[in-house]
Design an enzyme around this catalytic site. Sequence first.
Site, mmCIF file in Angstrom:
data_model
loop_
_atom_site.group_PDB
_atom_site.id
_atom_site.type_symbol
_atom_site.label_atom_id
_atom_site.label_comp_id
_atom_site.label_asym_id
_atom_site.label_seq_id
_atom_site.Cartn_x
_atom_site.Cartn_y
_atom_site.Cartn_z
ATOM 1 N N TRP A 149 0.465 -0.492 -2.725
ATOM 2 C CA TRP A 149 0.485 -1.946 -2.575
ATOM 3 C C TRP A 149 1.602 -2.463 -1.671
ATOM 4 O O TRP A 149 1.474 -3.502 -1.051
ATOM 5 C CB TRP A 149 0.593 -2.601 -3.945
ATOM 6 C CG TRP A 149 1.970 -2.551 -4.550
ATOM 7 C CD1 TRP A 149 3.059 -3.306 -4.193
ATOM 8 C CD2 TRP A 149 2.407 -1.708 -5.614
ATOM 9 N NE1 TRP A 149 4.137 -2.975 -4.969
ATOM 10 C CE2 TRP A 149 3.767 -2.003 -5.855
ATOM 11 C CE3 TRP A 149 1.781 -0.754 -6.404
ATOM 12 C CZ2 TRP A 149 4.511 -1.372 -6.831
ATOM 13 C CZ3 TRP A 149 2.519 -0.126 -7.381
ATOM 14 C CH2 TRP A 149 3.861 -0.427 -7.588
ATOM 15 N N ASN A 150 2.722 -1.733 -1.640
ATOM 16 C CA ASN A 150 3.870 -2.305 -0.926
ATOM 17 C C ASN A 150 3.695 -2.087 0.579
ATOM 18 O O ASN A 150 3.348 -1.008 0.996
ATOM 19 C CB ASN A 150 5.175 -1.661 -1.411
ATOM 20 C CG ASN A 150 5.256 -0.201 -1.039
ATOM 21 O OD1 ASN A 150 4.297 0.526 -1.243
ATOM 22 N ND2 ASN A 150 6.353 0.230 -0.491
ATOM 23 N N GLY A 226 1.776 7.241 -1.569
ATOM 24 C CA GLY A 226 1.715 6.814 -2.967
ATOM 25 C C GLY A 226 2.645 7.671 -3.795
ATOM 26 O O GLY A 226 3.599 8.255 -3.279
ATOM 27 N N GLY A 227 2.352 7.771 -5.070
ATOM 28 C CA GLY A 227 3.227 8.514 -5.975
ATOM 29 C C GLY A 227 2.821 9.982 -6.085
ATOM 30 O O GLY A 227 1.677 10.343 -5.789
ATOM 31 N N GLU A 248 3.016 11.077 1.971
ATOM 32 C CA GLU A 248 4.275 10.306 1.987
ATOM 33 C C GLU A 248 4.474 9.765 0.582
ATOM 34 O O GLU A 248 3.797 8.820 0.183
ATOM 35 C CB GLU A 248 4.181 9.146 2.987
ATOM 36 C CG GLU A 248 4.073 9.571 4.436
ATOM 37 C CD GLU A 248 5.332 10.230 4.953
ATOM 38 O OE1 GLU A 248 6.402 10.078 4.321
ATOM 39 O OE2 GLU A 248 5.241 10.918 5.972
ATOM 40 N N LEU A 249 5.387 10.362 -0.147
ATOM 41 C CA LEU A 249 5.483 10.023 -1.578
ATOM 42 C C LEU A 249 6.799 9.312 -1.894
ATOM 43 O O LEU A 249 7.428 8.752 -1.008
ATOM 44 C CB LEU A 249 5.294 11.298 -2.402
ATOM 45 C CG LEU A 249 4.076 12.147 -1.976
ATOM 46 C CD1 LEU A 249 3.973 13.408 -2.796
ATOM 47 C CD2 LEU A 249 2.787 11.347 -2.034
ATOM 48 N N CYS A 282 9.887 3.014 -0.773
ATOM 49 C CA CYS A 282 9.984 4.468 -1.015
ATOM 50 C C CYS A 282 11.367 4.992 -0.653
ATOM 51 O O CYS A 282 11.824 5.974 -1.211
ATOM 52 C CB CYS A 282 8.906 5.198 -0.230
ATOM 53 S SG CYS A 282 8.927 4.814 1.513
ATOM 54 N N GLU A 380 11.834 7.638 -10.389
ATOM 55 C CA GLU A 380 11.785 6.553 -9.405
ATOM 56 C C GLU A 380 11.391 5.266 -10.125
ATOM 57 O O GLU A 380 10.375 5.220 -10.815
ATOM 58 C CB GLU A 380 10.727 6.894 -8.337
ATOM 59 C CG GLU A 380 10.659 5.863 -7.234
ATOM 60 C CD GLU A 380 9.512 6.111 -6.250
ATOM 61 O OE1 GLU A 380 8.431 6.538 -6.682
ATOM 62 O OE2 GLU A 380 9.715 5.869 -5.051
ATOM 63 N N GLU A 457 5.339 10.810 9.606
ATOM 64 C CA GLU A 457 4.709 9.664 10.258
ATOM 65 C C GLU A 457 5.700 9.110 11.256
ATOM 66 O O GLU A 457 6.910 9.166 11.048
ATOM 67 C CB GLU A 457 4.303 8.621 9.211
ATOM 68 C CG GLU A 457 3.156 9.168 8.350
ATOM 69 C CD GLU A 457 2.552 8.174 7.362
ATOM 70 O OE1 GLU A 457 3.293 7.301 6.874
ATOM 71 O OE2 GLU A 457 1.346 8.291 7.081
HETATM 72 P P1 NDP Z 1 -0.172 5.360 -6.449
HETATM 73 O O1 NDP Z 1 0.017 6.789 -6.160
HETATM 74 O O2 NDP Z 1 -0.501 4.929 -7.821
HETATM 75 O O3 NDP Z 1 -1.328 4.728 -5.530
HETATM 76 C C1 NDP Z 1 -1.353 4.901 -4.142
HETATM 77 C C2 NDP Z 1 -2.769 4.741 -3.644
HETATM 78 O O4 NDP Z 1 -3.573 5.806 -4.158
HETATM 79 C C3 NDP Z 1 -3.449 3.456 -4.081
HETATM 80 O O5 NDP Z 1 -4.288 2.985 -3.058
HETATM 81 C C4 NDP Z 1 -4.254 3.931 -5.266
HETATM 82 O O6 NDP Z 1 -5.352 3.114 -5.548
HETATM 83 C C5 NDP Z 1 -4.723 5.267 -4.763
HETATM 84 N N1 NDP Z 1 -5.210 6.152 -5.815
HETATM 85 C C6 NDP Z 1 -4.995 6.109 -7.150
HETATM 86 N N2 NDP Z 1 -5.634 7.131 -7.775
HETATM 87 C C7 NDP Z 1 -6.263 7.840 -6.811
HETATM 88 C C8 NDP Z 1 -7.063 9.008 -6.805
HETATM 89 N N3 NDP Z 1 -7.375 9.663 -7.934
HETATM 90 N N4 NDP Z 1 -7.516 9.463 -5.629
HETATM 91 C C9 NDP Z 1 -7.218 8.846 -4.468
HETATM 92 N N5 NDP Z 1 -6.462 7.715 -4.408
HETATM 93 C C10 NDP Z 1 -5.991 7.223 -5.557
HETATM 94 O O7 NDP Z 1 1.126 4.706 -5.921
HETATM 95 P P2 NDP Z 1 1.684 3.305 -6.280
HETATM 96 O O8 NDP Z 1 0.617 2.282 -6.026
HETATM 97 O O9 NDP Z 1 2.304 3.394 -7.605
HETATM 98 O O10 NDP Z 1 2.771 3.146 -5.106
HETATM 99 C C11 NDP Z 1 4.060 3.458 -5.279
HETATM 100 C C12 NDP Z 1 4.383 4.854 -4.806
HETATM 101 O O11 NDP Z 1 4.200 4.973 -3.401
HETATM 102 C C13 NDP Z 1 5.841 5.161 -5.056
HETATM 103 O O12 NDP Z 1 6.010 6.460 -5.549
HETATM 104 C C14 NDP Z 1 6.456 5.043 -3.672
HETATM 105 O O13 NDP Z 1 7.655 5.728 -3.524
HETATM 106 C C15 NDP Z 1 5.362 5.566 -2.819
HETATM 107 N N6 NDP Z 1 5.554 5.143 -1.423
HETATM 108 C C16 NDP Z 1 5.897 6.087 -0.478
HETATM 109 C C17 NDP Z 1 6.151 5.713 0.831
HETATM 110 C C18 NDP Z 1 6.496 6.724 1.885
HETATM 111 O O14 NDP Z 1 6.297 6.441 3.069
HETATM 112 N N7 NDP Z 1 7.019 7.897 1.559
HETATM 113 C C19 NDP Z 1 6.098 4.316 1.239
HETATM 114 C C20 NDP Z 1 5.745 3.425 0.172
HETATM 115 C C21 NDP Z 1 5.475 3.846 -1.099
HETATM 116 P P3 NDP Z 1 -5.187 1.963 -6.649
HETATM 117 O O15 NDP Z 1 -4.119 1.067 -6.164
HETATM 118 O O16 NDP Z 1 -6.503 1.356 -6.660
HETATM 119 O O17 NDP Z 1 -4.831 2.669 -7.934
#
Ligand code: NDP
Length: 488
Positions: A149-150, A226-227, A248-249, A282, A380, A457
């Site tokens: 989302w961010n 994501g996470g 990118e986590l 992140c 985190e 990236e």
């Molecule tokens: P999530 O991992 O929960 O979600 C990320 C994305 O994955 C969302 O679009 C989510 O959809 C989708 N998703 C969820 N479940 C699945 C699945 N089973 N298969 C495929 N896609 C899926 O992350 P958060 O939304 O909690 O975001 C925060 C995390 O992102 C933090 O850990 C943060 O550090 C990281 N992040 C990393 C960055 C980087 O560049 N390294 C930059 C910004 C954030 P939905 O929203 O619909 O659940």
Amino acid sequence: MQRFQLYIDGAFTDGSGSFDSIDPATGQPWAVMSEARTADVNRAVDAAHRAFRSREWAGLTASARGKLLYKLADLVQAAAPKLAAIETRDTGKIIRETSAQIAYVAEYYRYYAGMADKIEGAHLPIDKPDMEVWLRREPIGVVAAIVPWNSQLFLSAVKLGPALAAGCTVVLKASEDGPAPMLEFARLVQEAGFPPGVVNIITGFGSECGAVLTAHPKVSHVAFTGGPETARHVVRASAENLASTSLELGGKSPFIVFEDADLDSAVNAQVSGIFAATGQSCVAGSRLLIQRSVKDAFLAKLKAKAEAIRIAAPDDMTTEVGPLCTQRQRDRIDTLVAASTASGAVLVTGGQVPEGQGFYYPPTILDCSDVPDAPALSNEFFGPVLSVVAFDTEEQALDLANDTAFGLASGVFTRSLTRAHRMIRGIRAGVVWVNTYRAVSPIAPFGGHGLSGHGREGGLAAALDYTTVKTVWLRTSDDPIPDPFIMR
Ligand code: NDP
């Protein structure tokens, strides 16, 4: 309420479902989003797969692809105020940040526009006579791009830019939380003139939309932000198709301040490092490692700054910290702070959910110096919470910095050049900022290792990740091919 549709095969379309999007400043629904379910994901991937092989896209020169990206960059720049307002409304990210960040997003598209016709193959000085051998860099195929989302416009630009420059086609899944800016951005993709199916933008829930997309047999590469827990699902799903992944986590990034540092500068960098984007970043410098001799002075300045931060509505230009994106996220942060104080961490400031509407949480500082097992040090938060640990020696600082399963970012504040170099060498992280923090650029690769993921990236390497190498052998002799049982 406003309505947003999916963008599939060059057209805006309803998904098989819909859901309300919540305004984080009020906690109330403000827009209805189309939801991509399995059939819609399949439609989007099929469109991307057709487009990948189409004359309209595959037949374009690299320079022509670059021109489309330049056009998109200009459109993003022109639409930045509108996109910023929508992102602020849908995610709670403050307008000061969305305005500045989206204007800079245009630079990412420009950077990759210029790169499109510089992704070169190679000619090999092969060890055989009468042979010409060269390498073609070809687009890897259909890319599934998934963002949280961010900063969705930013996090998608670092995927779409290089993928399109390389000649791939993309299905981008916006988070179910705050997807409106991405669905609005789709209008710019359409206006820029990308052929239908080259860029598809959908949203939906991870459990269905994300899972189907990442396991899809026509997807060649998954670019995920994501996470770590979701990343494991993504890798398992992509194994179905043996698609490559870039991940990118999250992070638990050390922000290290030595006693010889410019403390006022370091305080400002720390405030931005942890409280900007309401901590939903992140690269948040979420573990302050402070040399014991300056700890009290530093924390006093930091506490004063944190308590002076203006917390208010995200659409107010004077706001410095806005709401978190979701109630779920705020509840998680509050629980983690409570668990940390229960384990002995000392609350320096913040730590209380405020009264009233919206998902606000105050800038919070936890002193964990005497509590090495505090949950705040290993988890985190993805929110405005800083954990503090004191150290005495440089060696201790390095040990503490690397005492994490993550490895994304780090900051070192010192006036000693030699110490800075020793720290740069010793820290295990994808980014080291020295006497600065949170600087980014399309020119500089970005990414981590360990639980922070893999792949980079930004920069040239990112575009190469979206290519595959084809080796071409061409025999230049007109003589008949001799003995067929010897490999040549
Ligand atoms: P999530 O991992 O929960 O979600 C990320 C994305 O994955 C969302 O679009 C989510 O959809 C989708 N998703 C969820 N479940 C699945 C699945 N089973 N298969 C495929 N896609 C899926 O992350 P958060 O939304 O909690 O975001 C925060 C995390 O992102 C933090 O850990 C943060 O550090 C990281 N992040 C990393 C960055 C980087 O560049 N390294 C930059 C910004 C954030 P939905 O929203 O619909 O659940």
